[in-house]
Design an enzyme around this catalytic site. Sequence first.
Site, short mmCIF file in Angstrom:
data_model
loop_
_atom_site.label_atom_id
_atom_site.label_comp_id
_atom_site.label_asym_id
_atom_site.label_seq_id
_atom_site.Cartn_x
_atom_site.Cartn_y
_atom_site.Cartn_z
N LEU B 36 0.82 -1.21 0.00
CA LEU B 36 0.00 0.00 0.00
C LEU B 36 0.86 1.26 0.00
CD1 LEU B 36 -2.79 -0.95 2.55
CD2 LEU B 36 -3.01 -0.75 0.08
N GLY B 37 1.97 1.19 0.66
CA GLY B 37 2.80 2.38 0.70
C GLY B 37 3.95 2.23 1.65
N LYS B 38 4.82 3.24 1.58
CA LYS B 38 6.00 3.18 2.43
C LYS B 38 5.97 4.37 3.37
CE LYS B 38 10.77 1.96 1.37
NZ LYS B 38 11.13 1.37 2.55
N ALA B 40 7.45 6.32 7.07
CA ALA B 40 8.77 6.64 7.59
C ALA B 40 9.36 5.44 8.36
CB ALA B 40 8.69 7.85 8.50
N ASN B 41 8.51 4.67 9.00
CA ASN B 41 9.03 3.60 9.86
C ASN B 41 8.88 2.20 9.29
OD1 ASN B 41 9.36 5.68 11.70
ND2 ASN B 41 7.35 5.33 12.58
N VAL B 44 3.78 -0.56 4.46
CA VAL B 44 2.41 -0.96 4.76
C VAL B 44 1.88 -1.84 3.63
CG1 VAL B 44 0.10 -0.17 5.35
CG2 VAL B 44 2.07 1.23 5.94
N LYS B 57 1.57 -3.15 8.86
CA LYS B 57 2.80 -2.37 8.72
C LYS B 57 3.96 -3.17 9.28
CE LYS B 57 4.65 2.24 9.22
NZ LYS B 57 4.30 3.63 9.52
N ASP B 148 3.57 15.09 12.36
CA ASP B 148 3.88 15.06 10.93
C ASP B 148 2.62 15.18 10.09
OD1 ASP B 148 5.44 14.96 8.73
OD2 ASP B 148 5.95 12.84 8.87
#
Lengths: 247, 335
Positions: B36-38, B40-41, B44, B57, B148
């Site tokens: 789904l995406g990246k 910062a930590n 996902v 995640k 953030d």
Amino acid sequence: MNHGKIKQILLLTDGCSNQGEDPAAVAAFAKEKGITVNVVGVLDHGSARDHGLQEVESIAASGGGVSQIVNVNQLARTVQMVTKQSMTHTLHGVVQNELSQILGSGQEVDDLPPDKRGEVIDVVDELGETVNLDVLILVDMSASMKPKLPMVQDALTDLSISLHSRTGENHFALFVFPGKRKETEKVLDWTPEMNSLTGVFQRMTTGGITPTGPALQAALQHFDKRLSKRSLKRYGEDEFPIEESGF
Amino acid sequence: MEKMNSQSKNQAFDLVPGTAWTGKWNQNPYKIIKTLGKGANGVVYLAHTRTGQKAVKIGEDKMSLTSEVNVLRAFSKVQGNVLGPSLLDVDDLIWKGEVYPFFCMEYLEGETLLDFAKKRGTEWIPVFMVQLLGDLDRLHQEGWIFGDLKPDNLIITGPPSRVRWFDVGGTTKQGRAVKEYTEFYDRGYWGLGDRKAEPSYDLFAAAMILIETAYPRRFDKPVGASSEKTLSLLRRYIQHSPPLAAYQNVLLRALKGEYPNAQLMKKDLIQTIEKKTSRKPPRNQQRTGNPRKSTQGRRGSAGSSKEKASYRPEIILTTSFLFLSSVLYFMGQWM
């Protein structure tokens, strides 16, 4: 880690030292003295890059710190990240030590079930917020760094903003190398404020040699001086053992 | 704190669709559907779980992921769990001999703010801002700061369309230093404040999000600029964009940190929207020069004493009654 204080040297350089002892050796010694050496490499593209890169990484690795290579426009963000990340590493190490004393050696935070791990991280977060921090900033002023100095100044101001947003106390000192007459020149002695930076770099003349090793050496001595001055005064005035920091 | 990948040994950690595992501690099965995406930590993924499709995640760094779990856990203790995606499972994944921490949370499906506005019209943006400010207010009252705040961390779910946040990695306890930030939305970067976690920090970021909707390419701060300079630069950007200019007062107050809480900014924003929409039809009632009059009438529906010889109060009362009952109905459905 004596007295609940984190001590760091932050080196801003484009690598390629060319005078004096091996900076990595000095960094390794610093680590033994409980001072972490972090390096931000501001490298240009080109042939010098590889050599510079190697030096940056080896200094930080020996100094138990964090290194990061950046383009100059990402400098502010990186300087603050490197400093904070290195702090967390140090604190994590301390907590890890405590844990293995309690749980027996070989037991790591990661071996704990997720719930317990969360509690440990809470402690690390709390310490990161409250611990006192001394950062000695060492800026490479060799000719190739000259065009980057305005950005360096911005980055240091930014670092000061970040660290002052914490609850813990901060002290900064700023050294540059090569200096006008000496290899290393003190620009700013230990101070809680870095606002006084404005204009500092404009007055500076940049030199041709890059004595990174001797500069690190001078930084170490400056830490020592601070310690002995402290102990002449009342012992541990604003310093407290980390175990007592209130939780 | 923002994580860097330079040190991480697992930089290229990537799980292909179809990868399946069972959690080390809780023995729940997972199977990856897609990335789904990246954040910062960590990365996902969308995954099949015992309870259907959820977001998982997986962290590259054990520490910061655990920090994020702590935040989500604290949120789940808040009544109704409206603050973030709900946390469903926390466990470790053992993959090729390495241990990776992960957590499973509710899957929020939707579009980004800018995509949504492009498709459906920019008039939605102020509405989402109002929603966002309401959420922020609740978050702040629980003692947290989002940190953030940026379009990347927001998603529009629905219908009915609603802004939600999903990456809470930067969420920080009030009074501490903000854990994670992105320069464009960070008042420290613009020299307009520190990085202490307080409501005005998030409100600055909210204002920058609104500004960004008019300048999708963003813009930079000139090197070494003073705070007066950056503020006047931002002011110019606001004034040069007709859709933003209407919100100039709210935006500038937020940028200057003049709102102590999200509620006040929300109130001002609502008033600006109302003024803007009521200006369109040419019915200038400039008798008293009191712009609050109409809003007061609309709000004070319960005890509006001065009934004039018009149908307006009745209409307002009926609408608010209908609105209230529909809210109650939906709440009933929700529970």
